[in-house]
Scaffold this motif. Structure first.
Motif, PDB file in Angstrom:
ATOM      1  N   GLU A 159      15.195-113.451  13.150  1.00  0.00           N
ATOM      2  CA  GLU A 159      15.804-114.300  12.126  1.00  0.00           C
ATOM      3  C   GLU A 159      17.329-114.255  12.202  1.00  0.00           C
ATOM      4  O   GLU A 159      18.004-115.279  12.021  1.00  0.00           O
ATOM      5  N   THR A 160      17.881-113.090  12.488  1.00  0.00           N
ATOM      6  CA  THR A 160      19.327-112.978  12.596  1.00  0.00           C
ATOM      7  C   THR A 160      19.835-113.760  13.796  1.00  0.00           C
ATOM      8  O   THR A 160      20.947-114.294  13.780  1.00  0.00           O
ATOM      9  N   ASP A 163      29.689-109.002  -4.388  1.00  0.00           N
ATOM     10  CA  ASP A 163      30.834-109.831  -4.036  1.00  0.00           C
ATOM     11  C   ASP A 163      30.496-110.525  -2.716  1.00  0.00           C
ATOM     12  O   ASP A 163      30.659-109.961  -1.637  1.00  0.00           O
ATOM     13  N   PHE A 164      29.995-111.752  -2.822  1.00  0.00           N
ATOM     14  CA  PHE A 164      29.522-112.446  -1.630  1.00  0.00           C
ATOM     15  C   PHE A 164      30.646-112.708  -0.632  1.00  0.00           C
ATOM     16  O   PHE A 164      30.386-112.904   0.564  1.00  0.00           O
ATOM     17  N   SER A 165      31.876-112.717  -1.094  1.00  0.00           N
ATOM     18  CA  SER A 165      32.991-112.962  -0.182  1.00  0.00           C
ATOM     19  C   SER A 165      33.196-111.822   0.807  1.00  0.00           C
ATOM     20  O   SER A 165      33.890-111.977   1.813  1.00  0.00           O
ATOM     21  N   ALA A 166      32.570-110.665   0.556  1.00  0.00           N
ATOM     22  CA  ALA A 166      32.759-109.497   1.416  1.00  0.00           C
ATOM     23  C   ALA A 166      31.782-109.447   2.582  1.00  0.00           C
ATOM     24  O   ALA A 166      31.879-108.547   3.422  1.00  0.00           O
ATOM     25  N   TYR A 167      30.836-110.417   2.647  1.00  0.00           N
ATOM     26  CA  TYR A 167      29.764-110.320   3.633  1.00  0.00           C
ATOM     27  C   TYR A 167      29.652-111.593   4.469  1.00  0.00           C
ATOM     28  O   TYR A 167      29.914-112.700   4.014  1.00  0.00           O
ATOM     29  N   ASP A 168      29.226-111.388   5.717  1.00  0.00           N
ATOM     30  CA  ASP A 168      29.033-112.496   6.648  1.00  0.00           C
ATOM     31  C   ASP A 168      27.601-113.007   6.646  1.00  0.00           C
ATOM     32  O   ASP A 168      27.349-114.161   7.002  1.00  0.00           O
ATOM     33  N   ILE A 169      26.646-112.145   6.285  1.00  0.00           N
ATOM     34  CA  ILE A 169      25.220-112.481   6.318  1.00  0.00           C
ATOM     35  C   ILE A 169      24.585-112.012   5.018  1.00  0.00           C
ATOM     36  O   ILE A 169      24.925-110.937   4.509  1.00  0.00           O
ATOM     37  N   VAL A 185      21.032-118.339   4.409  1.00  0.00           N
ATOM     38  CA  VAL A 185      20.553-117.028   3.989  1.00  0.00           C
ATOM     39  C   VAL A 185      19.273-116.718   4.745  1.00  0.00           C
ATOM     40  O   VAL A 185      18.570-117.630   5.213  1.00  0.00           O
ATOM     41  N   VAL A 186      18.970-115.446   4.876  1.00  0.00           N
ATOM     42  CA  VAL A 186      17.704-115.005   5.457  1.00  0.00           C
ATOM     43  C   VAL A 186      16.809-114.565   4.319  1.00  0.00           C
ATOM     44  O   VAL A 186      17.144-113.619   3.592  1.00  0.00           O
ATOM     45  N   LYS A 224      12.110-116.470   6.737  1.00  0.00           N
ATOM     46  CA  LYS A 224      12.797-117.479   7.535  1.00  0.00           C
ATOM     47  C   LYS A 224      14.279-117.492   7.197  1.00  0.00           C
ATOM     48  O   LYS A 224      14.731-116.851   6.248  1.00  0.00           O
ATOM     49  N   VAL A 225      15.015-118.282   7.972  1.00  0.00           N
ATOM     50  CA  VAL A 225      16.403-118.608   7.658  1.00  0.00           C
ATOM     51  C   VAL A 225      16.421-119.972   6.994  1.00  0.00           C
ATOM     52  O   VAL A 225      15.716-120.893   7.419  1.00  0.00           O
TER      53      VAL A 225
END
Length: 421
Positions: free
Chosen positions: A225-226, A166-172, A208-209, A190-191
């Motif tokens: 990268e972050t 569930d991509f909506s649950a994550y910031d990264i 995305v990383v 890379k980013v």
């Protein structure tokens, strides 16, 4: 998803041997030249003041009067998902749990210490392999990746994981490829920024990383990268032909320059930009008679007794988009393995883009170098001033600065006198 993408990464891969007190390590570097992303909307910042350079349209501008709303700000807590991708042409040699352990909790620990405990990066690894539809060699993964192949990889990766994430649950989002697949190139870590975001679970994925690191990976690579996810620039210098030294701008002194630096904690200027330092912890130096006397706590040191961070940065404004930053560096926290301690000076240019030298460390000992067996760039390893030393920065009227290190306190802070003229 068909929007243009821009990659940015860590410094160019160079084989070196680093001697540590614990062990010797064979290390390598990689990098991608950053390209600009359309500047995002301004968001009010609480870190302003007379020495806060204005944010410009330069990619990852170090101006900090406002926050670039196109980027996630690491204010309190962020959640990151790690998605592990395998390919039809290879069976992974390591488990997702083993690869996740390559990066966490080390990356979370780095940011916890860098932020003085103000920010928590929480990793949520998906402990199973997601099957990519094509062989790894079909994506032609490499450092200077063809945009069409990169777009196909990202599209397939998100589609492969969408049923389980569930991509909506994550910031990264970290996309971790099987490092031993024949088509995987570790230099491609890379980013990737999207001019037009990906869409999944009613959520815009703006960047995305992509992780292609070997096992075990390069040290601090994911912290670097972050940092880009948080709108921090590349501080290394990429030679035009790819050969030569990449670390001439900042040497060991910030993870955004080299993830292998002996003192990789973020510059105090970066911490100011991210909101981890407030105006009360930054001294704006003015042309006071007799100069300003300030006690600088080491940038990497934990908050002093009572929870106070103490003064970590002194700033001399040298132009509309330029400043001289002065901070102390000591062998503690993320800088525990530094080979020299003292008061570090560096120039900050708010109009200079990522990869172009927005920060340049001042070599206060230009005739010497240090730690040649360990440092990524020995000429800057002894850049800090020690007790009793004085350095005068040339500049136009109002922009010259004389920095004198008077003493080091019993608690490890540095007493510095700064005079402008």
């Amino acid at each position: 998803m068909e929007g243009q993408q821009s990659p940015e990464g860590t410094p160019g891969r160079v084989e070196r041997v680093r001697l540590r007190s614990a062990a010797a390590a064979l290390t390598s570097l990689m990098a991608f030249a950053a390209t600009s992303l359309v500047a995002g909307p301004a968001v009010a910042s609480t870190t302003g003041g007379p020495c806060a350079l204005p944010r410009t349209h330069a990619h990852h501008s170090l101006g900090l009067d406002t926050w670039n709303g196109a980027y996630t700000r690491p204010a309190t807590r962020l959640d990151a998902v790690m998605i592990f991708l395998k390919f039809p042409d290879s069976e992974p040699l390591y488990s997702p749990e083993e690869l996740a352990a390559d990066h966490f909790p080390a990356t979370s620990d780095f940011f916890r210490q860098a932020s003085y405990g103000k920010f928590a990066l929480r990793s949520h690894p998906l402990n199973e392999w997601m099957q990519m539809p094509k062989p790894s060699v079909a994506y032609a993964i490499k450092r200077d990746w063809e945009p069409e192949r990169r777009a196909a990889y990202l599209r397939d990766a998100v589609a492969a994981a969408d049923a389980r994430v569930d991509f909506s649950a994550y910031d990264i989002v970290y996309l971790v490829a099987d490092p031993d697949a024949p088509g995987v190139d570790s230099d491609a870590t890379k980013v990737v920024n999207f001019d037009r975001p990906l869409r999944a679970d009613d959520t815009d994925i703006r960047r995305v990383v992509t992780v292609f690191e070997r096992h075990p990976p390069d040290r601090n690579v994911l912290a670097h990268e972050t940092g880009h996810v948080f709108d921090l620039p590349d501080l290394y210098h990429r030679p035009g032909d790819g050969n030569g030294d990449w670390d001439t701008h900042v040497g060991d002194w910030d993870v955004m320059g080299s993830q292998f630096g002996l003192a990789p904690d973020l510059f105090a200027w970066h911490k100011w930009k991210l909101g981890w330092l407030s105006r009360s912890e930054v001294l704006c130096v003015t042309a006071e008679p007799g100069g300003d006397l300030v006690t600088l706590e080491p940038v990497a040191a934990a908050p002093v007794r009572g929870g106070s961070i103490g003064t970590r940065l002194a700033v001399v404004r040298t132009g509309p988009n330029a400043a001289l930053a002065i901070e102390a560096r000591g062998a503690t926290g993320n800088d525990a393995y530094t080979c020299t301690e003292g008061v570090l000076l560096y120039r900050v240019e708010g109009e200079t883009a990522s990869g172009g030298g927005p920060v340049k460390v001042v070599d206060t000992h230009p005739e010497t170098e240090a730690c040649w067996e360990e440092s990524v760039y020995p000429p800057l390893a002894d850049a800090p001033l020690g007790v009793g030393e004085t350095f005068t920065m040339p500049g136009p009227p109002g922009g010259r600065a004389r920095v004198e290190v008077a003493e080091r306190t019993q608690t490890g802070a540095w007493t510095v006198k700064i005079t402008t003229a």
